[in-house]
Design an enzyme around this catalytic site. Sequence first.
Site, PDB file in Angstrom:
ATOM      1  N   LYS A  77     -12.700  49.495   3.088  1.00 61.55           N
ATOM      2  CA  LYS A  77     -11.246  48.757   3.564  1.00 61.55           C
ATOM      3  C   LYS A  77     -10.842  48.300   4.242  1.00 61.55           C
ATOM      4  O   LYS A  77      -9.788  47.628   4.247  1.00 61.55           O
ATOM      5  CB  LYS A  77     -10.991  50.485   3.460  1.00 61.55           C
ATOM      6  N   HIS A 111      -7.797  23.818 -19.821  1.00 61.71           N
ATOM      7  CA  HIS A 111      -9.303  22.875 -19.348  1.00 61.71           C
ATOM      8  C   HIS A 111     -10.134  23.339 -18.877  1.00 61.71           C
ATOM      9  O   HIS A 111     -11.014  23.251 -18.020  1.00 61.71           O
ATOM     10  CB  HIS A 111      -7.907  22.757 -17.958  1.00 61.71           C
ATOM     11  N   LYS A 114      -7.957  44.227  -9.485  1.00 65.34           N
ATOM     12  CA  LYS A 114      -8.325  45.345  -9.460  1.00 65.34           C
ATOM     13  C   LYS A 114      -9.225  45.357 -10.183  1.00 65.34           C
ATOM     14  O   LYS A 114      -9.869  46.625  -9.969  1.00 65.34           O
ATOM     15  CB  LYS A 114      -6.816  46.172  -9.526  1.00 65.34           C
ATOM     16  N   GLU A 144      -4.631  39.170  -9.028  1.00 65.25           N
ATOM     17  CA  GLU A 144      -4.543  40.424  -8.006  1.00 65.25           C
ATOM     18  C   GLU A 144      -5.235  41.978  -9.084  1.00 65.25           C
ATOM     19  O   GLU A 144      -5.940  41.931  -8.950  1.00 65.25           O
ATOM     20  CB  GLU A 144      -3.166  40.522  -7.776  1.00 65.25           C
ATOM     21  N   CYS A 200     -17.512  49.930   9.136  1.00 68.26           N
ATOM     22  CA  CYS A 200     -18.210  50.338   9.852  1.00 68.26           C
ATOM     23  C   CYS A 200     -17.273  51.279  10.204  1.00 68.26           C
ATOM     24  O   CYS A 200     -16.285  50.974  10.805  1.00 68.26           O
ATOM     25  CB  CYS A 200     -19.154  50.073  10.545  1.00 68.26           C
ATOM     26  N   TRP A 230     -22.076  50.117   7.098  1.00 69.88           N
ATOM     27  CA  TRP A 230     -21.206  49.278   5.971  1.00 69.88           C
ATOM     28  C   TRP A 230     -22.452  47.992   5.824  1.00 69.88           C
ATOM     29  O   TRP A 230     -22.345  47.255   7.125  1.00 69.88           O
ATOM     30  CB  TRP A 230     -20.222  48.677   6.219  1.00 69.88           C
ATOM     31  N   ASN A 290     -19.840  48.409  16.216  1.00 71.65           N
ATOM     32  CA  ASN A 290     -18.934  47.427  14.576  1.00 71.65           C
ATOM     33  C   ASN A 290     -19.193  46.240  15.289  1.00 71.65           C
ATOM     34  O   ASN A 290     -19.435  46.268  16.364  1.00 71.65           O
ATOM     35  CB  ASN A 290     -18.194  48.559  14.817  1.00 71.65           C
ATOM     36  N   GLY A 291     -19.690  45.910  14.214  1.00 71.31           N
ATOM     37  CA  GLY A 291     -19.185  44.575  14.577  1.00 71.31           C
ATOM     38  C   GLY A 291     -20.572  43.447  14.344  1.00 71.31           C
ATOM     39  O   GLY A 291     -21.515  44.004  14.236  1.00 71.31           O
ATOM     40  N   ARG A 339     -13.437  53.759   4.960  1.00 70.46           N
ATOM     41  CA  ARG A 339     -13.221  52.604   5.283  1.00 70.46           C
ATOM     42  C   ARG A 339     -14.295  51.589   4.521  1.00 70.46           C
ATOM     43  O   ARG A 339     -14.508  51.225   3.909  1.00 70.46           O
ATOM     44  CB  ARG A 339     -13.468  52.368   6.262  1.00 70.46           C
ATOM     45  N   GLU A 368     -12.929  45.286  -8.477  1.00 73.12           N
ATOM     46  CA  GLU A 368     -12.859  46.257  -7.867  1.00 73.12           C
ATOM     47  C   GLU A 368     -13.624  47.373  -8.313  1.00 73.12           C
ATOM     48  O   GLU A 368     -14.723  48.014  -7.665  1.00 73.12           O
ATOM     49  CB  GLU A 368     -11.980  45.790  -6.571  1.00 73.12           C
TER      50      GLU A 368
HETATM   51  C1  G6P Z   1     -10.326  44.623   2.300  1.00 75.33           C
HETATM   52  C2  G6P Z   1     -10.393  45.430   1.162  1.00 75.33           C
HETATM   53  C3  G6P Z   1      -8.680  44.672   0.332  1.00 75.33           C
HETATM   54  C4  G6P Z   1      -7.939  43.750   0.997  1.00 75.33           C
HETATM   55  C5  G6P Z   1      -8.138  42.933   2.695  1.00 75.33           C
HETATM   56  C6  G6P Z   1      -7.657  41.993   3.082  1.00 75.33           C
HETATM   57  O1  G6P Z   1     -11.199  43.594   1.504  1.00 75.33           O
HETATM   58  O2  G6P Z   1     -10.906  46.283   0.589  1.00 75.33           O
HETATM   59  O3  G6P Z   1      -8.200  45.859  -0.437  1.00 75.33           O
HETATM   60  O4  G6P Z   1      -6.832  43.351   0.662  1.00 75.33           O
HETATM   61  O5  G6P Z   1      -9.660  43.657   2.807  1.00 75.33           O
HETATM   62  O6  G6P Z   1      -7.429  43.304   4.572  1.00 75.33           O
HETATM   63  P1  G6P Z   1      -5.777  43.382   5.451  1.00 75.33           P
HETATM   64  O7  G6P Z   1      -6.072  44.785   5.589  1.00 75.33           O
HETATM   65  O8  G6P Z   1      -6.052  42.330   6.279  1.00 75.33           O
HETATM   66  O9  G6P Z   1      -4.941  43.608   4.131  1.00 75.33           O
END
Ligand code: G6P
Length: 611
Positions: free
Chosen positions: A606, A507, A488, A484, A2, A73, A98-99, A27, A491
């Site tokens: 984000k 396993h 990616k 990671e 948000c 969001w 927000n929150g 965001r 996502e």
């Molecule tokens: C969200 C973002 C990720 C990020 C994660 C942690 O899920 O989409 O890209 O890795 O938050 O965010 P931070 O800002 O704490 O690294």
Amino acid sequence: MCGIVGAISNRDVTPILVDGLKRLEYRGYDSAGLAVVDAQQSLDLKRSVGRVANLEKICSDVTGTIGVAHTRWATHGRPAQRNAHPHTSSSQVAVVHNGIIENHQELRASQKAAGFVFSSETDTEVIVHQIDWHMQQGAGLFKAVQKTVGELEGAYGLGVVSKQQPDLLVAARSGSPLLIGLGEGENFIASDMSALIPVAQKYIVLEDGDLAKITSNSVEVFDSNGQAVEREIRTSTLSDDETELGGFAHFMKKEIHEQTRAITETLEGRLGANNVLELPFGENAREIFDNTKELKIVACGTSFYAASVARYWFEEFGIKCDVEIASEYRYRKHVVNPGTLFMTISQSGETLDTMAALEMAKTLGYSNTLCVCNVPESSLVRASDLTIFTHAGREIGVASTKAFTTQLVTLLLIAVCLRRRMQGDGRRIDDMESEIVRELRTLPQQIDNVIELEEQIIAMSKHFGNKEHALFLGRGAHFPIAMEGALKLKEISYIHAEAYAAGELKHGPLALIDEDMPVVAVAPNDELLEKLKSNLEEVRARGGKLFVFADEESGLQSDDETMVLNVAPVHNHIAPILYVVPLQLLAYHVALIKGTDIDKPRNLAKSVTVE
Ligand code: G6P
């Protein structure tokens, strides 16, 4: 996640609000809205599902000198126009929030009993009815907000306007970031400064418990006890350059390519001739490192994977290191050994779970708190004893790329500093340190070399477009790199991807191997290469298709079942920082084939400022 924008001015604020929302799009959100008090002193409310562009289309007839706006969001209630913010009560008051309000059910019940009618499923709606109720009892807007926040449990950043007081914007913050942008004859609120780039450079960050009375030419801040307080006026360094695509099709692609520069900037001023310098980390860095006997690192998402890679470095260097996901850490009991440094890693510095973990850690007897972060003005930075910045520049793509590699670089620098203390008095520089420093200097060039493999990665990506699942394999520090890489891919391409430590294949996941399950592996030329090769043979023997990013001296060859993409030899310590780059490019090109919304993947945000 948000986003909030608010404005009070002598000119029409609608374009400022819409532009601010567009700047917060990165965001992640699912709906947007704004409320403006117009010249007839009525509240004009517009909300729509989907992009801010949809909202803009229905706002052409909206004008006014005060208003609040929001990108939502969904947390409570699905994405729908009725759940989008602002929320209003009796057409008198409008609120953006927000929150999460945790006692919303109790408040909802008592407000329903008092005759308030609910038009959304959100937790936010109770806030606006509560403010309205206090105003009906005779309170002015500011007093009504003050009384209301005293009755809320949970987290909030709030912007409030009322048609009864069209010359006053009220802001409140507890747990969710909110700042006030200071203009000439106009003032603003926003959840982050990027929303206000064209209208304000000076700003005030509200602290938890703060409320603010904002008019077009004055700002007064009050703490949770109602005492007037002065908050530091800061100057933002954000500019529009960082928020433009600059010829790239997507921010993610731009940010992958920017890694060369970002790593160079992260290293700048931190390397001596053959050593890592400590002073640039801050005056108290040396003392904090001296106090550190072991490490606890807490983070979320990609930042957690950065921590997981770094654990291999720290423990190789003799520093005990435990790594945990923030949302788990904060809800269990802990045993803290003396001399344990509590470290958070966060791109945004605003992730709520990480912030809550830090607040909890401060009560548990850790020696110090250190944050590795990319955003100077952020909450985690303000709450930590020491912050070591990654200088990635602004990252807009939701899928993190340059923030990750600069986190890794920063963590390796920290590991070298702590290693020195494990080796002796913390001052002596040995051959291994000189070697790591030499390798770090070559890293930007090596990243460039990997990016040049893009055409081959595009060819590889064509094998994934019609797949529903993928496995990623790695060993040692490259296991979190495989994680990671899988993150990616899932996502941004929505292909189900899982990562395994290659030794775990037998396993369970081997049962999944067939020609529809592409297996991606990272194979640097390290002490685990021969073990990894055996694991890859297990896949080939079962008809699996392999896609391997391998050191050109690994001896791995392409054939009908296996596609090998050669990477130039690289020093072991920096190999993980390099090997993640082709995985980022692979995910990007698969997503391009699938036609997904690469920079704003569905359902993701984000900056995750809710639990
Ligand atoms: C969200 C973002 C990720 C990020 C994660 C942690 O899920 O989409 O890209 O890795 O938050 O965010 P931070 O800002 O704490 O690294």
